[in-house]
Design an enzyme around this catalytic site. Structure first.
Site: not given
Ligand code: PRP
Ligand code: URA
Length: 206
Positions: A101, A105, A197, A200
């Site tokens: 994400r 944005t 997160d 993380d």
């Molecule tokens: C997180 C999560 C989803 C997304 C959800 O990923 O694992 O893929 O956010 O958010 P959304 O519904 O608003 O799209 P992130 O972008 O943090 O990447 P990561 O898994 O690599 O940490």
């Molecule tokens: N992605 C995450 O990992 N946690 C949230 O709460 C939203 C998006």
């Protein structure tokens, strides 16, 4: 359709997962176990084929899976759910989609996709613990539909109402299976109370 598990084991494990004192190793273990339990629930409408097997005592009628299932983890956080889902469906294919994400944005940015040219599965099961704005889930379903997937389910752990609404209105044919529906998103697009997160916390990068 939207399914939110009410299984006591799911509720119990989710509470530990959310706890901010739960360390990385335990967090990964819980993600795997929750994926296994939710996958079990989400796969109850899989098609079967009749078989007979030779037991030590005779011949038994049985059934085996007919549907070819593909697991589609969204990197990174969906990765932790793969092992649990594979324990339930060892014959599943695994195809990865990489999305992150954009912090400003909140829109998903695609950086990896190893889907082959032709669809190879009859049911695509998207794995991602968090359904927040829904942008990543909608983008993944878009990718899978362009690939030719006709049957898609989303398997998550925690969903915000905003994400559910967005996924359901963009793709009403996609079943959503989660362990909890939380209150809301905060101003940074994080689920409240959520678990923080998910990427993380699994990979120790927070
Ligand atoms: C997180 C999560 C989803 C997304 C959800 O990923 O694992 O893929 O956010 O958010 P959304 O519904 O608003 O799209 P992130 O972008 O943090 O990447 P990561 O898994 O690599 O940490
Ligand atoms: N992605 C995450 O990992 N946690 C949230 O709460 C939203 C998006």
């Amino acid at each position: 359709m939207l399914y939110c598990s009410d299984h006591p084991l799911v509720r119990h494990k989710l509470a530990i997962l959310r706890d901010s004192t739960t360390e990385c190793k335990k967090f990964r273990e819980l993600i795997r176990e929750l994926a296994m339990l939710l996958c079990y629930e989400a796969m109850r409408d899989l098609d079967l084929v009749n078989v007979t097997v030779q037991t030590p005592m005779g011949i038994a009628a049985g059934q085996k899976l007919r549907t070819r299932v593909g697991l589609i983890p969204i990197l990174r956080a969906g990765l932790g759910m793969v092992v649990g889902a594979l324990e339930m469906i060892p014959t599943a294919q695994v195809w990865h989609i990489g999305l992150y994400r954009d912090e400003r944005t909140l829109r998903p940015v695609e950086y990896y996709n190893n889907l082959p040219i032709e669809p190879t599965v009859q049911l695509a099961l998207i794995l991602d613990p968090m359904l927040a704005t829904g942008g990543s889930a909608v983008a993944t379903v878009d990718i899978l539909k362009r690939w030719g997937s006709e049957r898609i389910k989303f398997l998550g752990l925690i969903a915000a109402p905003e994400g559910i609404q967005r996924l359901q209105s963009a793709h009403p044919d996609v079943d959503i299976h989660v362990a909890a529906i939380d209150e809301r998103l905060n101003e940074h697009g994080y689920i409240v109370p959520g678990l923080g997160d998910a990427g993380d916390r699994q990979f120790g990068t927070g």
